[in-house]
Design a protein around this motif. Structure first.
Motif, PDB file in Angstrom:
ATOM      1  N   GLN A   7       0.827  -1.208   0.000  1.00 46.89           N
ATOM      2  CA  GLN A   7       0.000   0.000   0.000  1.00 46.89           C
ATOM      3  C   GLN A   7       0.861   1.258   0.000  1.00 46.89           C
ATOM      4  N   ARG A   8       1.878   1.280   0.829  1.00 42.85           N
ATOM      5  CA  ARG A   8       2.732   2.479   0.906  1.00 42.85           C
ATOM      6  C   ARG A   8       3.444   2.737  -0.419  1.00 42.85           C
ATOM      7  N   ILE A   9       3.902   1.679  -1.065  1.00 46.41           N
ATOM      8  CA  ILE A   9       4.586   1.846  -2.354  1.00 46.41           C
ATOM      9  C   ILE A   9       3.621   2.404  -3.396  1.00 46.41           C
ATOM     10  N   LEU A  10       2.450   1.801  -3.495  1.00 44.26           N
ATOM     11  CA  LEU A  10       1.494   2.201  -4.527  1.00 44.26           C
ATOM     12  C   LEU A  10       0.974   3.620  -4.282  1.00 44.26           C
ATOM     13  N   LEU A  51      -6.287   2.043  -0.315  1.00 42.62           N
ATOM     14  CA  LEU A  51      -6.465   1.566   1.057  1.00 42.62           C
ATOM     15  C   LEU A  51      -7.535   0.484   1.165  1.00 42.62           C
ATOM     16  N   GLU A  52      -8.398   0.392   0.169  1.00 43.50           N
ATOM     17  CA  GLU A  52      -9.440  -0.627   0.176  1.00 43.50           C
ATOM     18  C   GLU A  52      -9.019  -1.900  -0.548  1.00 43.50           C
ATOM     19  N   MET A  53      -7.869  -1.880  -1.231  1.00 42.61           N
ATOM     20  CA  MET A  53      -7.437  -3.025  -2.023  1.00 42.61           C
ATOM     21  C   MET A  53      -6.914  -4.159  -1.165  1.00 42.61           C
ATOM     22  N   GLU A  75      -1.415  -6.479  -8.658  1.00 42.06           N
ATOM     23  CA  GLU A  75      -1.809  -6.204 -10.044  1.00 42.06           C
ATOM     24  C   GLU A  75      -1.606  -4.732 -10.395  1.00 42.06           C
ATOM     25  N   SER A  76      -2.015  -3.838  -9.496  1.00 40.50           N
ATOM     26  CA  SER A  76      -1.890  -2.403  -9.757  1.00 40.50           C
ATOM     27  C   SER A  76      -0.436  -1.966  -9.812  1.00 40.50           C
ATOM     28  N   GLN A 112       1.064  -2.900 -13.130  1.00 44.70           N
ATOM     29  CA  GLN A 112       0.599  -2.015 -14.198  1.00 44.70           C
ATOM     30  C   GLN A 112       1.339  -0.685 -14.176  1.00 44.70           C
ATOM     31  N   VAL A 113       1.517  -0.103 -13.000  1.00 43.52           N
ATOM     32  CA  VAL A 113       2.224   1.175 -12.886  1.00 43.52           C
ATOM     33  C   VAL A 113       3.656   1.039 -13.386  1.00 43.52           C
ATOM     34  N   GLN A 114       4.332  -0.046 -13.019  1.00 43.28           N
ATOM     35  CA  GLN A 114       5.730  -0.229 -13.414  1.00 43.28           C
ATOM     36  C   GLN A 114       5.879  -0.511 -14.908  1.00 43.28           C
TER      37      GLN A 114
END
Length: 985
Positions: free
Chosen positions: A240-243, A255-257, A264-265, A268-270
């Motif tokens: 969570q902190r990284i994302l 925070l809800e993930m 997965e998210s 995608q970002v990377q």
């Protein structure tokens, strides 16, 4: 540590004799005899503490602690009993006059018996120590065995503004260049992972920080994230902190993930942009195994930078990683680092003294085995006594091992140095340092709260006060000395309330290990982790027979499992507990469950804190403690510090807490409670004569109390936050003559704004015109105005006065429509030039200003840039609805922080050369019509970070570097170390 405890209790008892003379006069002789015995016993404790490994000595020291606390308990209990009879001349006089009942006579007899028992015990302990040949400092013929202080308990009085630390980065300059080169390398043979490995205290995190903040790294990577891996890590929290760092716009969604969605998210970002992700201090391979699915290190544009003490983690992460193991400092580098720390201002010393210091300094650093942390801590001991370097050297030899060996020996050696530096602290600072171990690993500890806790626990001595000084200022000087001795790391504040002062502090992980190990040996405090308790609800290790302070950690996941399986904690002696803190660690608050302790049983609590817990309305319960609002708080009459996240049902109960110094109520207010008879029947705060710091909640639900909260009688109040004119009586402010910090909220009331302004003017006039007046304007005033209809004519007068203020108004926040700022000065007295008239703002003290929904059509900068002390300016949503803004050449001389957020109509912003010369941080958020960054940014030499968040694609492309290609406007920010461009994803 026993010496420190005796010192603080002697200070507390001495204070009570002075402050409560009218109540304690009848037992003064008995208390003074105990103080005398304590002072005599204290002379044995320095030698006793140094021989703590001897079983018989250790037993005696343990008994000292218990007797000392007993002495304080007896006196305080008597004091509270006597205060209830104050109106009749005191308990003893009532006995003499035959007015005292049987119960009261028995109680006075009990006090005499208990205090005599304590006195006899102290005398016996002094004899016990003599029989063990424990040496008294009276027999030694000298005041102190510590080389760091020529007189025990003597402080050097370092305040935040006096602590200027030099750059202590020595020996790793080439490492930075090499590792930065590997990170920005885009060739096929580049390394996907950089791994920094080495022992604790070697400087891994410092090296990683230098790399992370390097200009080339900031320019190369589109997204950056830094996460410190705690020993009690949780995969979900790490991800969570990284994302959140890589995609802050979606914080609520993140925070809800669950873990799978987070992975997965992140993938995608990377894939979309090249990111640098730092994982600092990975302890085991288990950590990597739990999160590695989110990092495709074999085929990804992103790169990882990891630090660890465990080289096995490197092979687990990636076989192609670049492993870097920093070397120990050479003898020359070690001396240079010691010199920078211990002798930062050596230009006033003559050549002979410098040569002598260098001789002993080079000998001294041999004990540090090239470990940077050990050298810096060694220098921290020496920094206040540079001319005693030879004495420090020989004193250290008696405590430390010499020579170097394998890594285990190095680690043992640095621990020896840390222990020695702790022992060399002034006595009253030892407890303050150990207290920091109560906080979470890598936590930024807010110093304002910390100072209040130190004071509440009795660790800050009034005998250390200078004339006119407050206890908070004494606590600040304690922190200043810990910082100067490199025992604690600090951050400085930038806002108006903390400018130039410490804002937060934290411990290096080895320093925290030291604090925890000593605290455990001394049974100074106990931490309870509910995860472990949930595994064993009847854990016998929870017999807290001697512990005086308890901290409990929990999170949302714990509550799910505790619900049907309450945990039972066994306290053998409930009278001993002095401090109970409950910390809820999850991101979101939760209604908690009853665990098994009833707080009413802990009648001698000095500190009771429940952070991050939302209580039930009808029964206040938390994961460790059950509170019956009607009676539990009534029993905690010894409380000095109370922090609750609760509903105001408990508010009427606090009027019995007559020793309370700090009260924090961080909650919503419910209308039915504010209108209850308990609220209206009395001035609830009037009996809290000792209250110094009061934090009231900001928010309230619809509906207001029929009577406003009164503040009469709070003559010692220094801090008042959350003062809301809707339910707080403004006319009482004039009576708070010792206020040093005031934060006021005004909502939906034009009249209340006028009344607050009248108050500020009145106290400013009184303090300047009345000779010898005790009334003065608080040094820090923050005013928040929300929807108060200031756009009309009367609002012009108010706003003009606020901007021109000489009222110590340091922070001003306005939400809602206001008049055009230039129109405030259209009436030119004596035909003055408009800009000359605006120059009347030169007397303004406003350092922080926030405007939102102001609906200004004309450029506000010509007025705002004239505020001479303005350091932080935030123009938020719809504050300016015009198309063009301009900062002139002489504008904003002190501004360091500027935010332009959601200015939907802004198309052009100009910055002339010479404007905003000290700007260090710039945020432009969702102002999509802005066509380009101003040319003048290239002149801002102090600009450290530019953050463009969700701007137009055209503007973002103009300033970014993509695959080595610079955008058309990149030259405007090429000199800025950190450029962050967030785009919609």
């Amino acid at each position: 540590m026993a010496e420190a405890i005796v010192l603080t209790v002697v200070g507390r008892l001495t204070d009570l004799l002075a402050e409560e003379a009218h109540l304690l006069n009848e037992v003064r002789d008995e208390i003074e005899q105990v103080v005398t015995e304590l002072k005599l016993l204290q002379t044995f404790l320095r030698d006793a503490d140094s021989r703590i490994n001897e079983e018989r000595v250790r037993t005696g020291v343990s008994q000292v602690r218990e007797l000392v606390y007993d002495a304080e308990d007896v006196v305080e209990t008597f004091l509270l009993k006597a205060s209830s009879h104050e109106t009749n001349g005191g308990l003893k006089n009532k006995v003499r006059r035959g007015l005292c009942g049987v119960d009261e006579f028995v109680y006075h007899h009990r006090f005499s018996k208990e205090i005599k028992h304590v006195q006899t015990g102290l005398q016996n302990l002094s004899s016990w120590f003599r029989s063990l040949n424990v040496v008294s400092t009276l027999d030694q013929g000298r005041e102190s065995s510590s080389s760091s202080d020529t007189a025990p308990c003597k402080l050097k009085r370092f305040y935040s503004y006096a602590v200027v630390e030099p750059d202590l980065f020595v020996g790793f300059e080439n490492d930075v260049v090499s590792l930065v080169g590997h990170l920005v390398n885009e060739r096929d043979d580049c390394y996907p992972v950089i791994f920094i490995c080495g022992m604790g205290g070697l400087g891994k995190t410092t090296l990683a920080t230098k790399i992370y903040n390097h200009v080339s790294v900031k320019r190369h990577f589109e997204g950056m994230a830094w996460v410190t891996i705690l020993q009690k890590w949780q995969p979900k929290a790490v991800l969570q902190r990284i994302l959140i760092s890589l995609n802050p716009k979606k914080i609520e969604e993140i925070l809800e993930m669950e873990v799978e969605k987070l992975v997965e998210s992140l993938l995608q970002v990377q894939q979309r942009k090249n990111c640098l992700i730092v994982l600092d201090d990975i302890w085991t391979t288990d950590v990597w195994d739990s999160i590695k699915a989110a990092f495709p290190t074999e085929s990804c544009r992103s790169k990882l930078l990891l630090t660890s003490r465990n080289v096995d983690v490197a092979a687990c992460v990636n076989s192609k990683c670049f492993l870097h193991e920093p070397r120990l400092l050479t003898a020359e580098q070690s001396w240079e680092l010691l010199r920078l720390k211990a002798l930062p201002k050596s230009d006033h010393l003559d050549t002979k003294d410098l040569k002598e210091m260098e001789k002993w300094g080079r000998e001294m650093v041999q004990n540090c085995a090239g470990l940077p942390l050990a050298i810096v801590v060694f220098g921290g001991v020496l920094v206040t006594k540079p001319t005693f370097i030879e004495k420090v050297y020989y004193d250290s030899l008696s405590s430390l091992k010499r020579g170097a060996g394998l890594e285990e020996n190095y680690q043992r050696q640095v621990l020896d140095i840390l222990v020695w530096s702790y022992n060399a602290l002034p006595t009253q600072l030892k407890l303050c340092f150990l207290y920091l171990g109560k906080f979470k690993e890598d936590e930024d500890i807010e110093v304002e709260t910390l100072y209040q806790l130190w004071i509440a626990e009795g660790m800050v001595l009034s005998s250390d006060k200078s004339r006119g000084e407050t206890m908070m200022e004494v606590a600040e000087s304690y922190m200043g000395e810990l910082v100067h001795k490199s025992m604690v790391q600090v951050k400085f504040g930038e806002d108006a309330g903390s400018q130039g002062k410490f804002k937060s502090c934290r411990l290096h992980d080895l320093m925290r290990d030291l604090s925890l190990s000593i605290a455990k040996e001394e049974d100074f405090f106990k931490t309870i982790n509910l995860q472990k308790l949930n595994d064993n609800p009847f854990d016998p290790s929870l017999e807290l027979t001697l512990t005086r302070q308890v901290v409990v950690y929990s999170d949302a996941e714990m509550h799910k499992s505790i619900k049907d399986n309450p945990i039972h904690v066994n306290i053998a002696n409930k009278r001993r507990l002095r401090s109970l803190s409950y910390v809820h660690e999850s991101f979101t608050r939760t209604t908690s469950r009853e665990l098994g302790w009833n707080v009413a049983n802990f009648r001698l609590l000095r500190v009771f804190s429940m952070e991050g817990v939302v209580f039930d309305i009808k029964a206040v319960s938390c994961c460790l403690v059950h509170i019956n609002p009607g009676s539990a708080l009534d029993n905690l009459v010894h409380l000095r510090y109370l922090s609750l996240t609760t509903d105001f049902e408990v508010f009427p109960c606090i009027q019995n807490l007559k020793l309370l110094q700090t009260l924090k109520l961080q909650a919503d207010i419910f209308t039915d409670h504010l209108n209850s008879p308990a609220w209206m029947s009395t001035n609830i705060l009037a009996k809290l004569k000792r209250l110094q710091h009061l934090y009231l909640p900001w928010a309230f639900y619809a509906g207001l109390p029929r009577e406003k909260l009164r503040f009469e009688g709070l003559s010692k109040l220094e801090t008042l936050e959350g003062f809301n004119t809707s339910w707080c009586e403004v006319k009482d402010l004039i009576k708070l003559t010792n206020l040093r910090k005031l934060t006021v909220h005004v909502r939906d009331s034009h009249e209340d704004v006028q009344e607050i302004l009248t108050y500020l003017k009145a106290i400013a006039t009184n303090s300047s015109s009345t000779s010898g007046s005790t009334t003065s304007c608080p040094p820090y005033v923050s005013l928040h105005i929300d929807k108060c209809r200031l756009q009309w004519q009367s609002g012009r007068d108010i706003l003009r006065q606020l901007l021109r203020n000489q009222l110590n108004l340091c922070a001003l926040s306005i939400n809602g429509a206001i008049p055009e700022l230039l129109s405030l000065f259209e009436q030119k007295p004596q035909q003055q030039d408009l800009h000359d008239h605006i120059d009347c703002l030169s007397s303004s003290l406003i350092s922080t200003m926030t405007l939102s929904r102001s609906r200004l059509n004309h450029d506000p900068m010509p007025v705002l840039e004239k505020l001479p002390m303005l350091r932080i300016l935030k123009l938020k949503i719809a504050s300016f609805v015009g198309k063009k803004m301009k900062c002139s050449a002489t504008g904003f001389p002190q501004l360091t922080h500027l935010e332009l957020c959601q200015l939907d109509e802004l198309e052009k912003w100009e910055v002339e050369e010479g404007s905003i010369p000290n700007l260090s941080y710039l945020l432009i958020h969702q102002s999509r019509r802005l066509q380009e960054l101003p040319e003048g940014l290239k002149f801002l030499k102090h600009l450290q970070k530019v953050h463009l968040q969700y701007m137009s694609k055209d503007l973002s492309d103009r300033v970014r570097v993509v695959n080595g290609d610079q955008g058309l406007d990149f030259y405007k920010v090429a000199h800025v170390p950190s450029l962050v461009v967030d785009v919609d994803v």
